[in-house]
Write a protein that holds these residues in place. Structure first.
Motif, mmCIF file in Angstrom:
data_model
loop_
_atom_site.group_PDB
_atom_site.id
_atom_site.type_symbol
_atom_site.label_atom_id
_atom_site.label_comp_id
_atom_site.label_asym_id
_atom_site.label_seq_id
_atom_site.Cartn_x
_atom_site.Cartn_y
_atom_site.Cartn_z
ATOM 1 N N PRO A 7 9.849 23.125 17.619
ATOM 2 C CA PRO A 7 11.253 23.508 17.773
ATOM 3 C C PRO A 7 11.420 24.384 19.018
ATOM 4 N N PRO A 8 12.467 24.133 19.796
ATOM 5 C CA PRO A 8 12.640 24.944 21.013
ATOM 6 C C PRO A 8 13.062 26.364 20.669
ATOM 7 N N PRO A 9 12.883 27.283 21.595
ATOM 8 C CA PRO A 9 13.344 28.655 21.325
ATOM 9 C C PRO A 9 14.862 28.696 21.257
ATOM 10 N N GLU A 10 15.369 29.609 20.441
ATOM 11 C CA GLU A 10 16.820 29.781 20.316
ATOM 12 C C GLU A 10 17.156 31.233 20.582
ATOM 13 N N LEU A 11 18.438 31.460 20.885
ATOM 14 C CA LEU A 11 18.815 32.823 21.265
ATOM 15 C C LEU A 11 19.641 33.544 20.206
ATOM 16 N N GLY A 12 20.693 32.898 19.689
ATOM 17 C CA GLY A 12 21.602 33.599 18.783
ATOM 18 C C GLY A 12 22.444 34.606 19.561
ATOM 19 N N ASN A 13 23.216 35.404 18.837
ATOM 20 C CA ASN A 13 24.125 36.360 19.493
ATOM 21 C C ASN A 13 23.319 37.383 20.294
ATOM 22 N N ALA A 310 13.568 37.430 25.240
ATOM 23 C CA ALA A 310 14.234 36.939 24.020
ATOM 24 C C ALA A 310 13.718 35.539 23.676
ATOM 25 N N LEU A 311 13.580 34.684 24.690
ATOM 26 C CA LEU A 311 13.079 33.327 24.445
ATOM 27 C C LEU A 311 11.614 33.368 24.011
ATOM 28 N N ALA A 312 10.827 34.191 24.688
ATOM 29 C CA ALA A 312 9.386 34.245 24.370
ATOM 30 C C ALA A 312 9.159 34.805 22.966
ATOM 31 N N ILE A 405 7.223 23.554 32.529
ATOM 32 C CA ILE A 405 7.889 22.244 32.490
ATOM 33 C C ILE A 405 9.390 22.416 32.710
ATOM 34 N N GLU A 406 9.894 21.679 33.687
ATOM 35 C CA GLU A 406 11.268 21.900 34.143
ATOM 36 C C GLU A 406 12.310 21.790 33.052
ATOM 37 N N ASP A 407 12.214 20.723 32.199
ATOM 38 C CA ASP A 407 13.343 20.528 31.289
ATOM 39 C C ASP A 407 13.325 21.461 30.087
ATOM 40 N N THR A 408 12.399 22.415 30.044
ATOM 41 C CA THR A 408 12.549 23.518 29.085
ATOM 42 C C THR A 408 13.550 24.545 29.617
#
Ligand SMILES: Cc1cc2nc3c(=O)[nH]c(=O)nc-3n(C[C@H](O)[C@H](O)[C@H](O)COP(=O)(O)OP(=O)(O)OC[C@H]3O[C@@H](n4cnc5c(N)ncnc54)[C@H](O)[C@@H]3O)c2cc1C
Length: 558
Positions: A7-13, A310-312, A405-408
């Motif tokens: 699953p890709p990283p997510e940020l939220g508020n 935040a992503l990491a 990787i670019e499209d991340t």
């Protein structure tokens, strides 16, 4: 065949999830100001971590397009922004990202209000902060100019909340002969038969080429060489009929990062312009603009650090290696903690500068504070830009191969960050500027007193070594400057970067110590304390023993 997918990283508020921003605002802002701006921060945090972040990822492959000619052979030089940037411009105007400090609804705190929103907005809009920074800088420069005609003409647009009225501004300084040494500029200003000023020359880096106006430097005929002989000019890029103001866009630059920013090379071929103040001292007269753009740069640098972390951190909770999420691996946690400590220090350093800019706007700086503010602007810009590149680079490694990787969308963070130490004054140029700021001014003693006062209130014994480190590093920097000055200009210049970055990291640590004590007392939270202890361990005093042995010998090839 089943294959594993991550699953890709997510940020939220990005407001509600930012412990650092919320804790800082709780300490720094009067309760009524915080209550009044919090709904705006909540909304911007939601946008930045949700729809705007999605839009940014969808817009990843788009770049601005320059159309030089129309179908009928007319030179038009139109630049079209990407969809993300068009949305960012609307949002910036509507949310008052430039208007807020000029409306000054919250007095001296209006800059904190503005930049807290900018900090949330910036990493989701691919450096739209660049034209905004120059717009804010132009608004401040014109406000300070006393040139009523230009103020009446441009300020209502620059500070408008209506996207249809809103203008952005360029800052056209750099020429191929000199970016740092801008006094070499070759652009000439001549009066035509009607007494109007016209500019002739080539500007080598002009971001925000789509702006409706620009502030620029040119040498009026007969003026002497050097920065003093340049004058500050105001120009509009198009006439009332929409035609270009006797200038051409030669090309857009092919850049490592900031690829949404249309950075152009321009030729001025009789561009109509109006002197802002007088016909000399242009480099001095454009300095209000640089004080503002350097503050924007510092805020952008911390916002990129925050985004990368935040992503990491989110990813660390999801990616499993050797039987557990990375977030349970002590060494990965330690790596993230080191990055977070750098961000904590950079954040407090930057918002301390933001507070001073707010007090400057409100005419509240007293005694040695104007000198201190003059010193801090280059130091904070230089320090945070360097921290940003290091932290964002580390953050990419936290994703392993995906970080490359670019499209991340991750590599773009690093490429964009790399501009922060370069534009608005390189690290060396700002370090030399810091030396000028301490010469013959009360800035350095004021800096020392500030560090002392910040750590003086730290009662918790776990903060004592960080407090000691901050005071020691300042004393060392001060002694180094005295000794180097006695040795001569070459010694001082050679050590200027170590000096400037030591001051930046020292003040960052002292601010962190102060905040850590407050957070222990008021929030029962030990995270700022942990950041202070960790940041002190990273190294604050960068002044190596300087024996004057001439390290330039290292560069000899044979
Ligand atoms: C993406 C991007 C957008 C930009 N947009 C704009 C814009 O909109 N408007 C604008 O005016 N400019 C813009 N710039 C230009 C930028 O501000 C300059 O590139 C920068 O100021 C450096 O100038 P320079 O490129 O001439 O490098 P130089 O001045 O040639 O510097 C080269 C190196 O020499 C070092 N150096 C220079 N002088 C000294 C010294 N005395 N002692 C020690 N070291 C020194 C510098 O630190 C640097 O490492 C942009 C640049 C980039 C990359």
């Amino acid at each position: 065949m089943e294959t594993f997918s991550q699953p890709p990283p997510e940020l939220g508020n990005q407001y509600t999830r930012d412990r650092l921003l919320r804790s800082y605002l709780s300490r720094a802002l009067p309760a009524d100001v915080r209550a009044s701006i919090e709904p705006q921060l909540m909304e911007m945090g939601e946008l930045a971590g949700g729809p705007l972040y999605g839009f940014q990822r969808a817009d990843r492959g788009n770049e601005p397009i320059l159309t030089s000619w129309d179908a009928w052979g007319n030179r038009i030089d139109q630049v079209e922004h990407t969809p993300l940037w068009r949305a960012a411009e609307q949002l910036a105007a509507q949310r008052g990202l430039i208007a807020i400090p000029y409306e000054r609804a919250h007095g001296e705190w209006s800059r904190v209000h503005q930049f807290a929103l900018v900090y949330l907005f910036t990493p989701s809009t691919d450096v739209y902060s660049c034209p905004l920074a120059m717009t804010d800088g132009a608004a401040r420069t014109l406000s300070a100019s006393g040139n009523c005609e230009l103020m009446e003409r441009a300020l209502p647009h620059l500070t408008s909340r209506d996207p249809r009225q809103f203008w952005t501004s360029g800052q056209w300084m750099t020429e191929s002969i000199g970016g740092s040494d801008v006094g070499l500029s070759e652009t000439r200003a001549q009066q035509d038969a009607d007494g109007r000023w016209r500019l002739y020359g080539r500007k080598w880096f002009t971001s925000a080429v789509n702006s409706q106006m620009a502030l620029t430097l040119a040498r009026p005929e007969g003026n002497p060489a050097g920065g003093k002989g340049l004058a500050l000019f105001y120009l509009e890029t198009h006439d009332a009929g929409g035609a270009l103001n006797n200038l051409s866009v030669n090309r857009l630059k092919d850049k490592l990062g900031t690829r949404k920013v249309p950075t152009a090379e321009l030729t001025l071929q009789g561009t109509l312009a109006i002197p802002v103040y007088g016909l000399s001292d242009g480099v001095k007269n454009i300095s209000p603009m640089l004080n503002v753009t350097r503050t924007w740069n510092s805020v952008s640098a911390v916002s990129y650090m925050r985004r990368a972390i935040a992503l990491a951190r989110d990813y660390a909770g999801k990616r499993v290696a050797f039987g557990a999420p990375l977030a349970k691996k002590p060494l990965h946690v330690d790596t993230l903690a080191g990055m977070q400590a750098e961000l904590d220090a950079a954040f407090h350093l930057t918002f301390f500068l933001v507070e001073m800019l707010g007090r400057e706007d409100a005419g509240m700086l007293r005694d040695a504070e104007p000198d201190l503010w003059r010193l801090l602007t280059p130091i904070v810009k230089a320090t945070t830009a360097k921290q940003c590149v290091a932290v964002v680079s580390e953050a990419l490694e936290c994703f392993g191969g995906a970080g490359y990787i670019e499209d991340t969308g991750l590599p773009m963070l690093l490429r964009d960050s790399q501009v922060f130490p370069i534009w608005e004054g390189t690290t060396n140029v700002l370090s030399l500027d810091a030396l000028r700021a301490v010469a013959a001014s009360a800035a350095l003693p004021a800096f020392g007193k500030c560090v002392h006062d910040l750590v003086a209130g730290a009662k918790d014994p776990r903060l004592s070594s960080a407090s000691h480190e901050a005071q020691h590093a300042f004393t060392h920097a001060q002694r180094w400057l005295e000794a180097a000055t006695a040795r001569g200009t070459e010694s001082v210049e050679a050590g200027a970067r170590r000096f400037a970055l030591t001051l930046g990291r020292t003040l960052g640590l002292a601010l962190l110590v102060r905040h850590a004590q407050w957070s222990l007392d008021n929030e029962g939270d030990e995270r700022a304390l942990a950041a202070a202890v960790r940041f002190a361990r990273h190294g604050v005093d960068l002044i190596a023993a300087d024996d004057g042995s001439g390290e330039s010998g290292l560069l000899a090839d044979a």
